[in-house]
Write a protein that holds these residues in place. Sequence first.
Motif, PDB file in Angstrom:
ATOM      1  N   GLU A 140       0.845  -1.201   0.000  1.00  0.00           N
ATOM      2  CA  GLU A 140       0.000   0.000   0.000  1.00  0.00           C
ATOM      3  C   GLU A 140       0.879   1.248   0.000  1.00  0.00           C
ATOM      4  O   GLU A 140       1.951   1.274   0.608  1.00  0.00           O
ATOM      5  N   LYS A 141       0.391   2.298  -0.685  1.00  0.00           N
ATOM      6  CA  LYS A 141       1.164   3.539  -0.755  1.00  0.00           C
ATOM      7  C   LYS A 141       0.246   4.707  -1.109  1.00  0.00           C
ATOM      8  O   LYS A 141      -0.726   4.545  -1.848  1.00  0.00           O
ATOM      9  N   ILE A 142       0.585   5.883  -0.565  1.00  0.00           N
ATOM     10  CA  ILE A 142      -0.105   7.119  -0.934  1.00  0.00           C
ATOM     11  C   ILE A 142       0.915   8.014  -1.624  1.00  0.00           C
ATOM     12  O   ILE A 142       1.929   8.394  -1.046  1.00  0.00           O
ATOM     13  N   ASP A 143       0.648   8.342  -2.867  1.00  0.00           N
ATOM     14  CA  ASP A 143       1.566   9.159  -3.669  1.00  0.00           C
ATOM     15  C   ASP A 143       0.831   9.638  -4.909  1.00  0.00           C
ATOM     16  O   ASP A 143      -0.214   9.078  -5.288  1.00  0.00           O
ATOM     17  N   CYS A 144       1.350  10.688  -5.533  1.00  0.00           N
ATOM     18  CA  CYS A 144       0.782  11.219  -6.770  1.00  0.00           C
ATOM     19  C   CYS A 144      -0.695  11.596  -6.598  1.00  0.00           C
ATOM     20  O   CYS A 144      -1.453  11.617  -7.576  1.00  0.00           O
ATOM     21  N   CYS A 177      -5.070 -10.787  -8.265  1.00  0.00           N
ATOM     22  CA  CYS A 177      -4.498  -9.504  -7.856  1.00  0.00           C
ATOM     23  C   CYS A 177      -5.616  -8.462  -7.802  1.00  0.00           C
ATOM     24  O   CYS A 177      -6.224  -8.142  -8.824  1.00  0.00           O
ATOM     25  N   TYR A 178      -5.872  -7.955  -6.601  1.00  0.00           N
ATOM     26  CA  TYR A 178      -6.937  -6.971  -6.398  1.00  0.00           C
ATOM     27  C   TYR A 178      -6.296  -5.593  -6.177  1.00  0.00           C
ATOM     28  O   TYR A 178      -5.463  -5.426  -5.280  1.00  0.00           O
ATOM     29  N   ILE A 179      -6.705  -4.622  -7.003  1.00  0.00           N
ATOM     30  CA  ILE A 179      -6.123  -3.285  -6.925  1.00  0.00           C
ATOM     31  C   ILE A 179      -7.208  -2.258  -6.613  1.00  0.00           C
ATOM     32  O   ILE A 179      -8.198  -2.147  -7.340  1.00  0.00           O
ATOM     33  N   THR A 180      -7.009  -1.528  -5.528  1.00  0.00           N
ATOM     34  CA  THR A 180      -7.928  -0.464  -5.123  1.00  0.00           C
ATOM     35  C   THR A 180      -7.213   0.873  -5.268  1.00  0.00           C
ATOM     36  O   THR A 180      -6.109   1.048  -4.748  1.00  0.00           O
ATOM     37  N   ILE A 181      -7.864   1.797  -5.993  1.00  0.00           N
ATOM     38  CA  ILE A 181      -7.262   3.119  -6.228  1.00  0.00           C
ATOM     39  C   ILE A 181      -8.245   4.194  -5.772  1.00  0.00           C
ATOM     40  O   ILE A 181      -9.363   4.278  -6.276  1.00  0.00           O
ATOM     41  N   ASP A 182      -7.817   4.990  -4.799  1.00  0.00           N
ATOM     42  CA  ASP A 182      -8.640   6.101  -4.300  1.00  0.00           C
ATOM     43  C   ASP A 182      -7.874   7.399  -4.481  1.00  0.00           C
ATOM     44  O   ASP A 182      -6.697   7.496  -4.121  1.00  0.00           O
ATOM     45  N   ARG A 183      -8.575   8.389  -5.039  1.00  0.00           N
ATOM     46  CA  ARG A 183      -7.939   9.697  -5.228  1.00  0.00           C
ATOM     47  C   ARG A 183      -8.081  10.511  -3.943  1.00  0.00           C
ATOM     48  O   ARG A 183      -9.182  10.673  -3.413  1.00  0.00           O
ATOM     49  N   VAL A 184      -6.950  10.981  -3.431  1.00  0.00           N
ATOM     50  CA  VAL A 184      -6.971  11.768  -2.189  1.00  0.00           C
ATOM     51  C   VAL A 184      -6.740  13.256  -2.448  1.00  0.00           C
ATOM     52  O   VAL A 184      -6.934  14.080  -1.564  1.00  0.00           O
ATOM     53  N   GLU A 185      -6.304  13.573  -3.662  1.00  0.00           N
ATOM     54  CA  GLU A 185      -6.140  14.971  -4.067  1.00  0.00           C
ATOM     55  C   GLU A 185      -6.724  15.145  -5.458  1.00  0.00           C
ATOM     56  O   GLU A 185      -6.627  14.258  -6.298  1.00  0.00           O
ATOM     57  N   ARG A 186      -7.334  16.289  -5.702  1.00  0.00           N
ATOM     58  CA  ARG A 186      -8.009  16.517  -6.977  1.00  0.00           C
ATOM     59  C   ARG A 186      -7.270  17.468  -7.903  1.00  0.00           C
ATOM     60  O   ARG A 186      -7.796  17.852  -8.928  1.00  0.00           O
ATOM     61  N   SER A 187      -6.079  17.862  -7.555  1.00  0.00           N
ATOM     62  CA  SER A 187      -5.345  18.791  -8.415  1.00  0.00           C
ATOM     63  C   SER A 187      -5.000  18.116  -9.734  1.00  0.00           C
ATOM     64  O   SER A 187      -4.616  16.951  -9.769  1.00  0.00           O
ATOM     65  N   GLY A 188      -5.135  18.881 -10.821  1.00  0.00           N
ATOM     66  CA  GLY A 188      -4.791  18.349 -12.135  1.00  0.00           C
ATOM     67  C   GLY A 188      -5.887  17.542 -12.780  1.00  0.00           C
ATOM     68  O   GLY A 188      -5.735  17.076 -13.904  1.00  0.00           O
TER      69      GLY A 188
END
Length: 293
Positions: free
Chosen positions: A12-16, A64-75
């Motif tokens: 798990e990681k928070i980036d970009c 392989c289960y991939i969950t993607i959540d956006r934490v910032e809306r810039s761009g």
Amino acid sequence: MLRSMTGYGRAEKIDCGYRVLIEIKAVNHRYAEVVVRMPRDYLFAEDKIKKVILERVSRGRLDCYITIDRVERSGSAVILDEELAAQIKSAADSLAERLGMSERLSLSDLISQPDVVKVTQAQEDAELLGSMLVQLAADAADDLVIMRQSEGSRLAQDVRGRIDKLRAIKEAVSTRAPLVVSEIRERLEKRLKELLAGAVLIEEARLLTEVALLADRASIVEELVRLDSHFEQFEDMLGASEPIGRKLDFFVQEMNREVNTIGSKANDLQIAQHVVEMKALLEQIREQIQNVE
């Protein structure tokens, strides 16, 4: 090191501007199969994700289960398909009139329809996210391998214990085998005396010849020697670094073949009982190694 085919890996990681979680669950499978479940917008990274996983795992079915959540809306950008929204509204109003209904679609109903509103990220965000997904997939696969190795160590210890039991039973068979020949001689001599009732003297040389022929047919020396060789090779492979599940399965089949031959040739109750014990242990080993990569 022996590896199990079952296991679980996580990264798990928070980036970009995203929080990404990747989980990999692995179960037994004859070959290597990777199934990736991820949001459709990020399918561009699927092949690379599969590649990094398969570089680390050679057998098993891997989900392989991939969950993607956006934490910032810039761009990000919001795209509204007004034409599609108008068509949906017109179709809904027409249907309501035909059915005599007064209810009409609200704005929230319209924008919740698939493809009416889309949120897209900048191209540079997509590239950064793709690299992040691939790296996290590699990290999750590494975590999976650690768990597989840990489970593999337990499997190897269990299998070695069963091989030791097989060796002990095989030694008992080796001890019993020479006695079978003398018992064959006694039974044959007794039977001949009963049939002839002392009318004819039994020639010692002829008796020895018959005993030798029967003993040769019942000889299990070669099978016992091959069993020893299979035991040794099997244990050597348990410490190999490459995937060996199929090789182990082959040797279990070979050991089982030798044990069956011993049972059919020896024609002895005690050896037959030992054969049953060995076959039970081999079946237990076979079940264990079905889970070996």
